[in-house]
Design an enzyme around this catalytic site. Structure first.
Site, PDB file in Angstrom:
ATOM      1  N   HIS D  16       6.493 -28.464 -37.932  1.00 18.76           N
ATOM      2  CA  HIS D  16       7.836 -28.856 -38.376  1.00 18.76           C
ATOM      3  C   HIS D  16       8.591 -29.492 -37.222  1.00 18.76           C
ATOM      4  O   HIS D  16       8.138 -29.481 -36.069  1.00 18.76           O
ATOM      5  CB  HIS D  16       8.613 -27.652 -38.947  1.00 18.76           C
ATOM      6  CG  HIS D  16       9.228 -26.733 -37.935  1.00 18.76           C
ATOM      7  ND1 HIS D  16      10.367 -26.003 -38.177  1.00 18.76           N
ATOM      8  CD2 HIS D  16       8.847 -26.427 -36.663  1.00 18.76           C
ATOM      9  CE1 HIS D  16      10.673 -25.278 -37.114  1.00 18.76           C
ATOM     10  NE2 HIS D  16       9.779 -25.510 -36.185  1.00 18.76           N
ATOM     11  N   CYS D  35      12.919 -28.338 -30.157  1.00 15.79           N
ATOM     12  CA  CYS D  35      12.531 -28.227 -31.567  1.00 15.79           C
ATOM     13  C   CYS D  35      12.734 -29.534 -32.314  1.00 15.79           C
ATOM     14  O   CYS D  35      12.364 -29.652 -33.484  1.00 15.79           O
ATOM     15  CB  CYS D  35      13.322 -27.120 -32.255  1.00 15.79           C
ATOM     16  SG  CYS D  35      13.044 -25.521 -31.503  1.00 15.79           S
ATOM     17  N   HIS D  41       6.151 -30.011 -33.790  1.00 19.53           N
ATOM     18  CA  HIS D  41       5.429 -28.956 -33.088  1.00 19.53           C
ATOM     19  C   HIS D  41       5.075 -27.950 -34.190  1.00 19.53           C
ATOM     20  O   HIS D  41       5.161 -28.300 -35.369  1.00 19.53           O
ATOM     21  CB  HIS D  41       6.290 -28.350 -31.969  1.00 19.53           C
ATOM     22  CG  HIS D  41       7.516 -27.670 -32.450  1.00 19.53           C
ATOM     23  ND1 HIS D  41       8.628 -28.368 -32.907  1.00 19.53           N
ATOM     24  CD2 HIS D  41       7.818 -26.366 -32.599  1.00 19.53           C
ATOM     25  CE1 HIS D  41       9.555 -27.506 -33.295  1.00 19.53           C
ATOM     26  NE2 HIS D  41       9.083 -26.287 -33.131  1.00 19.53           N
ATOM     27  N   HIS D  43       4.044 -23.590 -35.582  1.00 20.54           N
ATOM     28  CA  HIS D  43       4.150 -22.138 -35.423  1.00 20.54           C
ATOM     29  C   HIS D  43       3.121 -21.415 -36.286  1.00 20.54           C
ATOM     30  O   HIS D  43       2.691 -21.924 -37.316  1.00 20.54           O
ATOM     31  CB  HIS D  43       5.543 -21.647 -35.846  1.00 20.54           C
ATOM     32  CG  HIS D  43       6.651 -22.148 -34.984  1.00 20.54           C
ATOM     33  ND1 HIS D  43       6.803 -21.765 -33.675  1.00 20.54           N
ATOM     34  CD2 HIS D  43       7.662 -23.025 -35.227  1.00 20.54           C
ATOM     35  CE1 HIS D  43       7.862 -22.370 -33.159  1.00 20.54           C
ATOM     36  NE2 HIS D  43       8.400 -23.138 -34.069  1.00 20.54           N
ATOM     37  N   ASP D  81       0.908 -23.405 -45.976  1.00 16.76           N
ATOM     38  CA  ASP D  81      -0.089 -23.109 -44.951  1.00 16.76           C
ATOM     39  C   ASP D  81      -0.856 -24.373 -44.545  1.00 16.76           C
ATOM     40  O   ASP D  81      -1.348 -25.113 -45.404  1.00 16.76           O
ATOM     41  CB  ASP D  81      -1.084 -22.057 -45.462  1.00 16.76           C
ATOM     42  CG  ASP D  81      -2.033 -21.603 -44.364  1.00 16.76           C
ATOM     43  OD1 ASP D  81      -1.632 -21.606 -43.185  1.00 16.76           O
ATOM     44  OD2 ASP D  81      -3.182 -21.258 -44.691  1.00 16.76           O
ATOM     45  N   HIS D  82      -0.956 -24.602 -43.229  1.00 20.06           N
ATOM     46  CA  HIS D  82      -1.649 -25.779 -42.690  1.00 20.06           C
ATOM     47  C   HIS D  82      -1.021 -27.074 -43.228  1.00 20.06           C
ATOM     48  O   HIS D  82      -1.718 -28.040 -43.530  1.00 20.06           O
ATOM     49  CB  HIS D  82      -3.151 -25.714 -42.959  1.00 20.06           C
ATOM     50  CG  HIS D  82      -3.863 -24.786 -42.017  1.00 20.06           C
ATOM     51  ND1 HIS D  82      -3.775 -23.426 -42.145  1.00 20.06           N
ATOM     52  CD2 HIS D  82      -4.635 -25.010 -40.916  1.00 20.06           C
ATOM     53  CE1 HIS D  82      -4.490 -22.843 -41.183  1.00 20.06           C
ATOM     54  NE2 HIS D  82      -5.011 -23.783 -40.422  1.00 20.06           N
ATOM     55  N   GLU D 126       9.224 -16.612 -36.709  1.00 18.96           N
ATOM     56  CA  GLU D 126       8.808 -17.950 -36.247  1.00 18.96           C
ATOM     57  C   GLU D 126       8.000 -17.813 -34.957  1.00 18.96           C
ATOM     58  O   GLU D 126       7.024 -18.516 -34.731  1.00 18.96           O
ATOM     59  CB  GLU D 126      10.052 -18.804 -36.013  1.00 18.96           C
ATOM     60  CG  GLU D 126       9.746 -20.267 -35.822  1.00 18.96           C
ATOM     61  CD  GLU D 126      11.010 -21.099 -35.749  1.00 18.96           C
ATOM     62  OE1 GLU D 126      11.435 -21.628 -36.794  1.00 18.96           O
ATOM     63  OE2 GLU D 126      11.593 -21.205 -34.649  1.00 18.96           O
TER      64      GLU D 126
END
Lengths: 136, 136, 136, 136, 136, 136
Positions: D16, D35, D41, D43, D81-82, D126
């Site tokens: 994100h 950010c 980047h 998480h 996810d992913h 996060e």
């Protein structure tokens, strides 16, 4: 005299995707699965740097972990933290950013800055369940 | 026959400060930074004792971890838990209580009590991010 | 609109001892046990600061956790990290540094710096097994 | 009868970036710092879903956690996810993917699928040090 | 005066199986799945006992956590640790040992031993991913 | 070329008891203590499988951890998860299910399925405080 290993744990958060530019999309999808998502995904990487050597009689240290932490900050975290490994770094422009390859790259970034009589090992956690160590 | 390593984790809470009595205050402050605070600071130390040997065919144990835990309690925790390492212990009266030195001291305290055909290693966590292993 | 809580975790390492100056040594020993050790012991304290409020529509934040982290650094960690709580701090000169009292003190240090429409709660871990929350 | 809360922990890995399209680049950089990195980047998000209600006398369950896990898989993990939250999801096309906003979105995705007499709360980590809860 | 919550974490290891004696085998299998295994399976349960009240001005404690730990040892761990919950305990002879029911039973075991002006809550982790809290 | 180790963490929940059928009850009780409870107790076992080899230049992997995870699922977890090790498995019908023996058995189950040029090690956590590694 027996040697002692000291460990310093650091963290960085990065995006990446796994793919091999020599393969077509279907092969990349088949081999790398969800990790091949075109627009990237990301991880909280946990990095553990291990340095092995003799205890200095004056300080009681193998290496000052504050110095080691600053070194990791300057040589690794500044490059990789809050970055897209594939797009924002020189190191992974032409190298697939698997955990294995990231660990080798981090080793090569740190090795020149650590005295030659000290041994160096890298552990990198990509998730709680998947991690790697180099050299083995 | 291949050998197995068994690990027992224990905890102790202690105060300490780092300093070298041969140095002046400014040098101690420069080298040890916050860890040189005159009135001490403290840690929740996590101690992991690793014993390696062959599995006993009768018990299925390398060493009874309850026995190992009692040994650590008697030889290490009674001396160091809820103590000031610099002031309250013989071991660190004249030895700087760095994590490296504490690990070596713990090894020397336990080694005579463990059978000679068993290998011994100590891991000591000073914080979540800083830890040491002896022998390397 | 429903509110969101955000949490920031920080750490500090400090020495302390528990005692009541109005009691004799035997009573202190009986009540506080190992925690009454005359020369102090210490802990890796884990501090979790919880702030509750509405999400700001512009930023998507309740409060910028980087700002909250800097605030904790300036108002709490600078006072307590790598210190002896009994000897080096004003706050515990005349107050027993139990986890309960430390949590209340940290709340009082932070409350004036957080906007009045935001709710504040403190969680403080003294060890992995013992921790406190204030207000309950 | 008193109620019981049950919790199910799940994980997802996503890329994100934080930004506000109504602001210029300098303001985005100032407010969101690292950010805001243009190429994203990522998480390892840890998601904890809490459901509160009375114990069913037949099963001894508030809700079958296997059923809850499947629900989270279908309604949340399949979407996030992913993935790149900004580019690959409808939910964050026009909503800044802060932890606060992600928690509210996950609540809204799950709420219709959980019986109305059961209370629902979302905790989203996060990083190890930064997390949120909704409703507060 | 605002109240403080204090928490004490303990552990016990036990075998159990989930089943409802009023149902046939097929229904038990369908509802409880793997947890219905006839010969039992087991868990490392993590128990967190939370007590809320005012700080005692003399001790700085809400409740002495050593006293609370001894109470948990005597009233809960002696009954359940290294036991088969279905076969070895009175409490689960006729009650399905789900995490929800175990938490309620532990609450009922401890409540009579804790002063009435102190609030009590139980958190029980069956696995890292599944846990419950009572009262909610 | 230097080798890399990769690790995959998995979990299983099982009941067991420790005993030696050649001993009388008193001796079993004396040696194995609480772990000898006649009706079994249980654990959340944490299994870490380590594979060491060279990085494949095409994939950047030593071994695909998804493939390794599926292998562990099929060869180990299907046998042991939510089972009674003493009663439900062939492997521990006549072998005491200590952590040491379980680690050796898991090694023997996985070794034939992993290419001979890859090194294999097993770490098995029985509790947070007790764990074993094989080969040492």
């Amino acid at each position: 005299m027996n040697k002692v290993s000291v460990y310093r744990k650091e963290h960085f958060n990065a995006a990446h995707k796994l793919y091999n530019p020599n393969w077509d999309d279907a092969t990349n999808k088949q081999v790398f699965g969800k990790c091949n998502n075109a627009n990237y995904h990301g991880h909280n990487y946990v990095l553990i740097v291990k340095v092995t050597g003799e205890i200095d009689a004056e300080t009681g240290y193998v290496i000052d972990l504050k110095v080691l932490s600053d070194l990791i900050q300057n040589e690794v975290l500044k490059k990789f933290d809050h970055k897209n490994l594939n797009l924002d770094t020189q190191e992974f422009k032409h190298l697939n950013p698997t955990a294995e390859n990231i660990a080798v790259v981090i080793y090569d970034l740190l090795r020149p800055h650590i005295k030659s009589d000290l041994d160096l090992k890298i552990t990198l956690h990509e998730t709680d369940n998947n991690y790697v160590k180099y050299p083995a």
